[in-house]
Each structure stands twice: as C-alpha cells, then as structure tokens.
Scaffold this active site. Structure first.
Site, PDB file in Angstrom:
ATOM      1  N   ALA A 240      54.369  38.056  25.085  1.00 13.83           N
ATOM      2  CA  ALA A 240      53.607  38.326  23.869  1.00 13.83           C
ATOM      3  C   ALA A 240      53.510  39.837  23.697  1.00 13.83           C
ATOM      4  O   ALA A 240      53.750  40.597  24.636  1.00 13.83           O
ATOM      5  CB  ALA A 240      52.225  37.686  23.968  1.00 13.83           C
ATOM      6  N   TYR A 241      53.133  40.245  22.506  1.00 15.60           N
ATOM      7  CA  TYR A 241      53.146  41.670  22.168  1.00 15.60           C
ATOM      8  C   TYR A 241      51.755  42.153  21.803  1.00 15.60           C
ATOM      9  O   TYR A 241      51.076  41.566  20.969  1.00 15.60           O
ATOM     10  CB  TYR A 241      54.137  41.915  21.016  1.00 15.60           C
ATOM     11  CG  TYR A 241      55.538  41.684  21.497  1.00 15.60           C
ATOM     12  CD1 TYR A 241      56.315  42.738  21.946  1.00 15.60           C
ATOM     13  CD2 TYR A 241      56.069  40.398  21.591  1.00 15.60           C
ATOM     14  CE1 TYR A 241      57.593  42.519  22.453  1.00 15.60           C
ATOM     15  CE2 TYR A 241      57.337  40.175  22.103  1.00 15.60           C
ATOM     16  CZ  TYR A 241      58.087  41.235  22.528  1.00 15.60           C
ATOM     17  OH  TYR A 241      59.334  41.026  23.046  1.00 15.60           O
TER      18      TYR A 241
END
Length: 163
Positions: free
Chosen positions: A27-28
């Site tokens: 995820a970012y």
C-alpha cells in the site's frame, strides 16, 4: 539504485507452479514521492522510491508486523495484493518477476526484470511470453494502480490480456 523494465504479459510460462513464489501485499502512504509499505511473505518493509521510470533511487527499511499494520491503516487508495513468481531467464543472469494480481486487479499480470546497469536494460530482448513494454509509460506502476477508482481499473483491465 533500481534499474528495471516492466511489461504486460502475452501468455503465462509453462509449469508456473514449479517456480518459487512470494505472496505480496503493498500500500502507499504517498505516491509523489513514492512511499510504500510491503508485506512479502513474513517480511515487512517501508520503501522510498524517487521519481523516474526505468531508473530510480530506492531505499528499503525493515518494519515489524505491528508497524506494518499500523501504517496500513493510514495508507491511501487501493491495497495491492499479488503473487510474485521468480523465473530465471535462460542464457541470462536475470530473473523475471511475474506478478499475478488479486483483489481489485484480479487478472492483471505484469512482469519486471531488474538489471545491473542501464546498458543491459536498454539492450534487453524480452522472451516471447512478455507483452507490451510499459516501462516508459508509467501506466502500470503499482503506485498509479493504487490511486485508480473502480471505473479506471475496469478500463485498464479491458484493454489488456487478463489471466
């Protein structure tokens, strides 16, 4: 320094299950610059990547499972899940990293090859099972996928071969 080329996939290699694989979730926290968290099997990382397409600075820092979980709750956009197969390329001292996506991107297959230098990356001739080179378009960078909405995901998947 990360030097890599990325391709869509025309067909899956034979005997795919015979190659080592890893389960990845990422995820970012930020996409400009890229700040990513990743769980790869039982390992956890925080990664910073500079701007760029084929050549980028990349720094990895280890995380604990608890830190990863905490940061995951703060991530923006889509959480990306995939299985990565590590496939040696015959006659070359290179490995194709074939990612088969799950979840919102189910059916998407991308393959990346990392190189020791830019010259080898630029002169690389991909095997026939590799598809269109998407290295320089940025359209299938994972950070970009993470920010797509459902309509954009459906559109992207409708334009490629899915598995």
């Amino acid at each position: 320094m990360e030097i890599e080329r990325k391709y869509l996939v025309n067909s899956l290699p034979a005997s795919l299950s015979s190659y080592p694989c890893r389960k990845i979730q990422q995820a970012y926290l930020c996409t400009e610059p890229v700040v990513r968290i990743r769980r790869e099997d039982d390992s956890y990382y925080l990664t910073y990547k500079s701007k760029g397409l084929m050549v980028r600075q990349e720094y990895n820092l280890p995380l604990t499972a608890e830190s990863y979980s905490h940061l995951l709750s703060k991530a923006d956009g889509n959480v990306i899940s995939k299985v990565r197969f590590l496939i040696p390329l015959d006659g070359l001292n290179l490995t194709a990293e074939l990612d088969l996506f799950e979840g919102a991107f189910l059916g998407l297959a991308l393959v990346e090859v990392e190189f020791p230098n830019e010259e080898e990356a630029r002169s690389f001739l991909p095997p026939l099972w590799f598809g269109r080179d998407v290295t320089f378009t940025g359209e299938f960078q994972n950070s970009r996928l993470s920010s797509m909405n459902q309509e954009e995901i459906a559109s992207a998947l409708s334009e490629i071969t899915v598995f």
